[in-house]
Scaffold this motif. Sequence first.
Motif, short mmCIF file in Angstrom:
data_model
loop_
_atom_site.label_atom_id
_atom_site.label_comp_id
_atom_site.label_asym_id
_atom_site.label_seq_id
_atom_site.Cartn_x
_atom_site.Cartn_y
_atom_site.Cartn_z
N ARG A 128 5.67 34.06 0.67
CA ARG A 128 6.38 33.89 1.95
C ARG A 128 5.61 34.46 3.14
N GLU A 129 4.94 35.60 2.96
CA GLU A 129 4.21 36.19 4.08
C GLU A 129 2.85 35.54 4.30
N ARG A 130 2.43 34.68 3.39
CA ARG A 130 1.26 33.83 3.64
C ARG A 130 1.68 32.66 4.53
N TYR A 131 2.89 32.20 4.33
CA TYR A 131 3.40 31.09 5.16
C TYR A 131 3.73 31.58 6.56
N PHE A 132 4.47 32.67 6.63
CA PHE A 132 4.85 33.27 7.91
C PHE A 132 4.65 34.78 7.79
N SER A 133 3.66 35.32 8.48
CA SER A 133 3.41 36.76 8.40
C SER A 133 4.59 37.55 8.94
N ARG A 134 5.43 36.92 9.77
CA ARG A 134 6.61 37.58 10.33
C ARG A 134 7.88 37.14 9.63
N TYR A 135 7.74 36.74 8.39
CA TYR A 135 8.89 36.24 7.64
C TYR A 135 10.06 37.21 7.69
N SER A 136 9.79 38.50 7.57
CA SER A 136 10.86 39.49 7.48
C SER A 136 11.22 40.13 8.81
N VAL A 137 10.57 39.72 9.91
CA VAL A 137 10.91 40.27 11.23
C VAL A 137 12.29 39.76 11.61
N PRO A 138 13.24 40.63 11.92
CA PRO A 138 14.60 40.19 12.24
C PRO A 138 14.63 39.16 13.37
N PRO A 139 15.45 38.14 13.26
CA PRO A 139 16.43 37.87 12.19
C PRO A 139 15.86 37.17 10.97
N GLY A 140 14.54 36.99 10.91
CA GLY A 140 13.89 36.43 9.73
C GLY A 140 13.59 34.95 9.85
N CYS A 141 12.39 34.56 9.40
CA CYS A 141 12.01 33.14 9.42
C CYS A 141 12.85 32.37 8.40
N LEU A 142 13.09 31.11 8.73
CA LEU A 142 13.96 30.27 7.90
C LEU A 142 13.23 29.02 7.45
N TYR B 198 16.04 34.31 2.31
CA TYR B 198 15.91 35.06 1.08
C TYR B 198 15.19 36.37 1.32
N THR B 199 15.70 37.41 0.73
CA THR B 199 15.06 38.73 0.83
C THR B 199 14.62 39.27 -0.52
N HIS B 200 15.10 38.67 -1.59
CA HIS B 200 14.74 39.15 -2.93
C HIS B 200 14.63 37.96 -3.87
N ALA B 201 13.70 38.04 -4.81
CA ALA B 201 13.43 36.93 -5.73
C ALA B 201 14.67 36.52 -6.52
N SER B 202 15.57 37.44 -6.75
CA SER B 202 16.77 37.13 -7.53
C SER B 202 17.69 36.14 -6.81
N GLU B 203 17.52 36.00 -5.50
CA GLU B 203 18.35 35.08 -4.72
C GLU B 203 17.78 33.66 -4.70
N VAL B 204 16.54 33.52 -5.10
CA VAL B 204 15.80 32.27 -4.89
C VAL B 204 15.96 31.33 -6.08
N PRO B 205 16.23 30.04 -5.83
CA PRO B 205 16.28 29.08 -6.94
C PRO B 205 14.97 29.09 -7.72
N LYS B 206 15.06 28.83 -9.00
CA LYS B 206 13.90 28.95 -9.88
C LYS B 206 12.73 28.10 -9.40
N ASP B 207 13.02 26.87 -8.93
CA ASP B 207 11.92 25.98 -8.54
C ASP B 207 11.25 26.39 -7.24
N LEU B 208 11.80 27.38 -6.53
CA LEU B 208 11.20 27.84 -5.28
C LEU B 208 10.60 29.24 -5.38
N GLN B 209 10.72 29.86 -6.53
CA GLN B 209 10.30 31.26 -6.63
C GLN B 209 8.80 31.45 -6.41
#
Length: 336
Positions: free
Chosen positions: A95-109, A78-89
């Motif tokens: 996300r960056e508290r969980y993985f500080s490199r969440y957005s580093v390509p290719p992205g944490c999953l 997920y890259t934007h809140a609009s993509e995320v199911p309501k119960d996970l928003q």
Amino acid sequence: MGKRKSRGGLSGLSQFVLHAFKPEATVQEKQPGAVTDEPRPPKRQKTGFVNEGHRAEGLGQSAHWVEKYDVSGLVKHYTHASEVPKDLQKYFAQRERYFSRYSVPPGCLLDEEGWYSVTPELVADQIAERCRCDTILDAFCGVGGNAIAFAKTCQRVIALDTSSTRLALARHNAQIYGVADRIEFILSDYIDFAKSQTVLSHTRRARNIDVVFLSPPWGGPAYLSGLSPVSPDAPTPPPRAVPLAEEHPSYSLASIQPIHGSELFELSRQITPNIAYYLPRNTRLDEIAGLLEIPSEKARLSVQEHVEVEEEWMGSKLKALTCYFGGLVAGQENMW
């Protein structure tokens, strides 16, 4: 078999831990400044565990990157809140508290369970520093938050999970942090693995494991509801010096999955006396202290043992408790 049964003691960082339970016969405070003349054996620290080049575009070309372990597309990044199911928003917002490199390509999953069960990175790093050793077993690795942290401070990490999907996600995420080569990912049920270790220990074929980290399923987000039964005779904790933003019913170790939390602890102590147990913030402290009444084959205790309970805070919110046993407790290094 003639073993001396150890008495349990409870000590920790929080004020309520120090005064939570009476009588003294079952739970005693650890005396300040109690140290041992026998220091914990020195442990080597891995250096250069992260290639700073991983922060740049083109991470897949890094010397640490193995293409076959890139599972981009296995679950949605997920890259934007609009993509995320309501119960996970609410989890996506952190996300960056969980993985500080969440957005580093290719992205944490993360899969759905991973979103609500992964340990925040700063907390995982704190636990990893406390658990510094040669070989650590992460019994329920999930999407790899703790295993990645352990790979920064330990020589070797053994990461187990019963889900092939979560293991693949964990290895993918570990590659983004440049530590996948220090983690052995094993598709296995921890209960079966631990029992096999106990059997093999008699043949000298068991793995040499210094620390076991337990972060078992708590029962999903509903764990805060305190669905497990609580004895009417259970003692009532005193008021907290720092009140929580919201109070929740007490959580019992009986709600731990896949087996009762005390049975899980007893099984793990047959591998090593050094246990780090990650539990809900509303776990009953009398039950945590009671774990020390369980005899351990490998502990061979001749003195009273304590457990150290560490509160894991993120900002003004208490997230969880980490309970340290054996040589992980200050003053008990002789058990290492």
